[in-house]
Enzyme design. Structure first.
Site, short mmCIF file in Angstrom:
data_model
loop_
_atom_site.label_atom_id
_atom_site.label_comp_id
_atom_site.label_asym_id
_atom_site.label_seq_id
_atom_site.Cartn_x
_atom_site.Cartn_y
_atom_site.Cartn_z
N TYR A 132 -1.63 -0.55 11.09
CA TYR A 132 -1.82 -1.21 9.80
C TYR A 132 -0.64 -0.93 8.87
O TYR A 132 -0.01 -1.86 8.34
CB TYR A 132 -3.13 -0.74 9.14
CG TYR A 132 -3.20 -1.05 7.65
CD1 TYR A 132 -3.27 -2.36 7.20
CD2 TYR A 132 -3.17 -0.02 6.69
CE1 TYR A 132 -3.31 -2.65 5.82
CE2 TYR A 132 -3.22 -0.30 5.33
CZ TYR A 132 -3.28 -1.62 4.90
OH TYR A 132 -3.31 -1.90 3.56
N THR A 183 0.82 -1.21 0.00
CA THR A 183 0.00 0.00 0.00
C THR A 183 0.86 1.27 0.00
O THR A 183 2.01 1.24 0.48
CB THR A 183 -0.90 0.00 1.26
OG1 THR A 183 -1.43 1.30 1.46
CG2 THR A 183 -0.13 -0.39 2.52
N ASP A 184 0.28 2.37 -0.47
CA ASP A 184 0.99 3.66 -0.40
C ASP A 184 1.12 4.14 1.05
O ASP A 184 1.92 5.04 1.33
CB ASP A 184 0.27 4.73 -1.25
CG ASP A 184 -1.19 4.95 -0.90
OD1 ASP A 184 -1.70 4.30 0.04
OD2 ASP A 184 -1.84 5.80 -1.56
N GLU A 185 0.33 3.54 1.96
CA GLU A 185 0.31 4.05 3.33
C GLU A 185 1.65 3.85 4.05
O GLU A 185 1.92 4.50 5.06
CB GLU A 185 -0.84 3.41 4.12
CG GLU A 185 -2.15 3.60 3.39
CD GLU A 185 -3.39 3.37 4.22
OE1 GLU A 185 -3.32 3.42 5.46
OE2 GLU A 185 -4.46 3.16 3.62
N LYS A 199 2.28 -3.47 7.31
CA LYS A 199 2.54 -3.66 5.88
C LYS A 199 3.99 -3.28 5.56
O LYS A 199 4.65 -3.95 4.75
CB LYS A 199 1.58 -2.80 5.04
CG LYS A 199 0.12 -3.20 5.09
CD LYS A 199 -0.16 -4.59 4.51
CE LYS A 199 0.01 -4.67 3.01
NZ LYS A 199 -0.44 -5.98 2.49
P1 NAD Z 1 -9.80 -7.23 2.44
O1 NAD Z 1 -9.74 -6.93 3.90
O2 NAD Z 1 -11.03 -6.92 1.67
O3 NAD Z 1 -9.45 -8.78 2.19
C1 NAD Z 1 -8.44 -9.45 2.86
C2 NAD Z 1 -8.60 -10.94 2.58
O4 NAD Z 1 -7.52 -11.64 3.22
C3 NAD Z 1 -9.89 -11.54 3.13
O5 NAD Z 1 -10.47 -12.40 2.17
C4 NAD Z 1 -9.43 -12.34 4.34
O6 NAD Z 1 -10.26 -13.45 4.64
C5 NAD Z 1 -8.05 -12.76 3.91
N1 NAD Z 1 -7.15 -13.06 5.04
C6 NAD Z 1 -6.96 -12.32 6.15
N2 NAD Z 1 -6.07 -12.92 6.96
C7 NAD Z 1 -5.68 -14.06 6.33
C8 NAD Z 1 -4.77 -15.09 6.65
N3 NAD Z 1 -4.07 -15.08 7.80
N4 NAD Z 1 -4.60 -16.10 5.77
C9 NAD Z 1 -5.30 -16.14 4.61
N5 NAD Z 1 -6.19 -15.19 4.26
C10 NAD Z 1 -6.38 -14.16 5.12
O7 NAD Z 1 -8.53 -6.47 1.83
P2 NAD Z 1 -8.36 -5.73 0.43
O8 NAD Z 1 -8.87 -4.35 0.53
O9 NAD Z 1 -8.87 -6.62 -0.63
O10 NAD Z 1 -6.77 -5.64 0.35
C11 NAD Z 1 -6.01 -6.71 -0.19
C12 NAD Z 1 -4.54 -6.37 -0.10
O11 NAD Z 1 -4.28 -5.16 -0.80
C13 NAD Z 1 -4.05 -6.14 1.33
O12 NAD Z 1 -2.77 -6.69 1.45
C14 NAD Z 1 -4.00 -4.63 1.46
O13 NAD Z 1 -2.99 -4.23 2.38
C15 NAD Z 1 -3.62 -4.22 0.04
N6 NAD Z 1 -4.09 -2.89 -0.39
C16 NAD Z 1 -5.39 -2.54 -0.25
C17 NAD Z 1 -5.82 -1.29 -0.72
C18 NAD Z 1 -7.27 -0.87 -0.63
O14 NAD Z 1 -7.60 0.27 -0.97
N7 NAD Z 1 -8.19 -1.73 -0.24
C19 NAD Z 1 -4.90 -0.40 -1.28
C20 NAD Z 1 -3.56 -0.80 -1.42
C21 NAD Z 1 -3.17 -2.06 -0.96
P1 TYD Z 2 -10.51 4.21 4.40
O1 TYD Z 2 -11.53 3.81 3.38
O2 TYD Z 2 -10.59 3.61 5.75
O3 TYD Z 2 -9.08 3.99 3.74
P2 TYD Z 2 -7.61 4.44 4.28
O4 TYD Z 2 -7.68 4.83 5.69
O5 TYD Z 2 -6.86 3.16 4.09
O6 TYD Z 2 -7.18 5.54 3.38
O7 TYD Z 2 -10.59 5.78 4.59
C1 TYD Z 2 -10.41 6.67 3.51
C2 TYD Z 2 -10.44 8.08 4.07
O8 TYD Z 2 -11.75 8.34 4.59
C3 TYD Z 2 -9.48 8.27 5.23
O9 TYD Z 2 -8.91 9.57 5.16
C4 TYD Z 2 -10.35 8.16 6.46
C5 TYD Z 2 -11.69 8.68 5.99
N1 TYD Z 2 -12.88 8.08 6.64
C6 TYD Z 2 -13.86 8.92 7.19
O10 TYD Z 2 -13.76 10.16 7.14
N2 TYD Z 2 -14.95 8.31 7.79
C7 TYD Z 2 -15.08 6.98 7.89
O11 TYD Z 2 -16.08 6.49 8.49
C8 TYD Z 2 -14.08 6.14 7.30
C9 TYD Z 2 -14.18 4.63 7.37
C10 TYD Z 2 -13.00 6.74 6.67
#
Ligand code: NAD
Ligand code: TYD
Length: 352
Positions: A157, A131-133, A161
């Site tokens: 988190y 992630t960019d975070e 990562k």
């Molecule tokens: P999500 O929370 O929707 O899904 C996570 C999945 O991982 C779930 O299906 C869960 O059951 C599975 N999981 C959790 N723990 C596990 C374990 N110990 N063993 C096997 N499976 C397990 O997450 P997401 O939003 O789909 O993100 C997927 C990946 O992408 C993550 O690594 C996250 O850090 C990264 N990512 C997400 C975003 C975003 O905007 N959502 C952005 C950049 C990177």
């Molecule tokens: P989120 O979807 O949790 O992603 P991330 O924290 O990984 O960027 O949140 C996106 C942005 O929205 C973040 O700046 C936090 C804000 N946010 C709210 O203002 N209210 C909320 O209830 C949630 C879940 C997020």
């Protein structure tokens, strides 16, 4: 032909990735390995279940022997690691699961691949989705994150990562494993668990609940449509250089409050109520350690791999809003059980 192990394939991005992969690479083997936490939902893939070459295996990436057995049994040559605890607010409430899965689980997965793959062949690839975070927060006028930006994670988190990214890098430097790391910006699209901003706003609006905006709503995120992320990972698996990091982003920065207003305004048109949905917006206490701004410079993806996002935000958010309107029963089902408890803890009894 590749033989993929996709971890976390029942979550938001993982399920979109599996759908993308079986449609674009129908001859490949895709094994989805997922622990099915609250965020993992096999219903996300019900249209894929019967696809030849697809298999689901229930398991935890931290169970090294299970992973080793599966890598051997399936002759896996490509690991794509999505499995993670992914929600910042949950990591603030308690980070045990984040350390167990994101740090120790990634370590176990690396160890399993190292053990089974032994003398690495160039065809074997371990792609770690990050992630960019991990880069921390940008000032308003700072240039977007490039791959050489130093790590400065601010939440449990992002720290977990970051730790996993370092382990992945070390397995290339030390053991010569063909690892690839992608650092992506905020994704949006179908099947995102409704604890994240965009689906939470949509559902709270439709259900007449307060729409919680943290702090002043002026935090900035760089939004990418999930399918563009999946295509970027495909490009990195196929053409990325082992040991390299690739930043993937939408070059699409939005203040949170502007996205919230946009969703409310669109819902006013699609499902008009007695009052505007904007009236439900409620500014609440800020998230501790809340990063002010993220922005990704995708220049390396563009210049080295020819990748650019195909979806602009207008069409992507429209598709997303429509998907949530059409799939209210999915939302109901994934929010039953554990999620209700989390929601009360995060937002208080009154807003549940
Ligand atoms: P999500 O929370 O929707 O899904 C996570 C999945 O991982 C779930 O299906 C869960 O059951 C599975 N999981 C959790 N723990 C596990 C374990 N110990 N063993 C096997 N499976 C397990 O997450 P997401 O939003 O789909 O993100 C997927 C990946 O992408 C993550 O690594 C996250 O850090 C990264 N990512 C997400 C975003 C975003 O905007 N959502 C952005 C950049 C990177
Ligand atoms: P989120 O979807 O949790 O992603 P991330 O924290 O990984 O960027 O949140 C996106 C942005 O929205 C973040 O700046 C936090 C804000 N946010 C709210 O203002 N209210 C909320 O209830 C949630 C879940 C997020």
């Amino acid at each position: 032909m590749r033989r993929l192990l996709v971890t976390g394939g029942a979550g938001f991005i993982g399920s979109n990735f599996i759908r993308y992969w079986v449609n674009h690479h129908p001859d490949d083997r895709v094994v989805n390995f997922d622990a099915l936490t609250y965020a993992g939902n096999l219903e996300n893939l019900c249209d894929i279940e019967s696809v030849a070459g697809y298999r689901f295996v229930h398991g935890d990436i931290a169970d090294r022997s299970d992973v080793e057995r599966l890598l051997e049994e399936e002759g896996i040559d490509t690991v794509v690691n999505f499995a993670a605890e992914s929600h910042v607010d949950r990591s603030i409430l308690g980070s045990d699961a984040f350390i167990k899965t994101n740090v120790l689980g990634t370590f176990d997965l690396l160890e399993a691949a190292k053990y089974v793959w032994k003398d690495f062949s160039p065809a074997q690839r371990f792609l770690h989705v990050s992630t960019d975070e991990v880069y921390g927060s940008l000032a308003p006028d700072e240039p977007a994150f490039t791959e050489t930006r130093g790590y400065a994670p601010n939440s449990p988190y992002s720290a977990s990562k970051a730790a996993s990214d370092h382990l992945v890098r070390a397995y290339h430097q030390t053991y010569g494993m063909s690892v690839l790391t992608t650092n992506c910006s905020n994704n949006y699209g179908p099947y995102q668990f409704p604890e994240k901003l965009i689906p939470l706003v949509l559902l709270n609006a439709l259900e007449g609940k307060p729409i919680p905006v943290y702090g002043d709503g002026m935090n900035v995120r760089d939004w990418l449509y999930v399918e563009d992320h999946c295509r970027g990972i495909d490009d990195v698996i196929n053409d990325g250089k082992p040991g390299q990091v690739y930043n993937i982003g939408g070059e699409n920065e939005w203040h949170n409050i502007d996205i919230v207003n946009l969703i409310c305004d669109r819902l006013d048109q699609l499902q008009p109520g007695a009052a505007s949905y904007r009236d439900q917006i409620t500014f609440v206490k800020d998230r501790p350690g809340h990063d002010r701004r993220y922005a990704i410079d995708s220049g390396k993806m563009r210049d080295e791999l020819g990748w650019t996002p195909a979806h602009d935000f207008t069409s992507g958010i429209e598709r997303t809003i429509q998907w949530y309107l059409d799939n209210r029963d999915w939302c109901e089902r994934v929010r039953s059980g554990e999620y209700r408890q989390y929601y009360r803890e995060q937002y208080g009894q009154s807003s549940a």
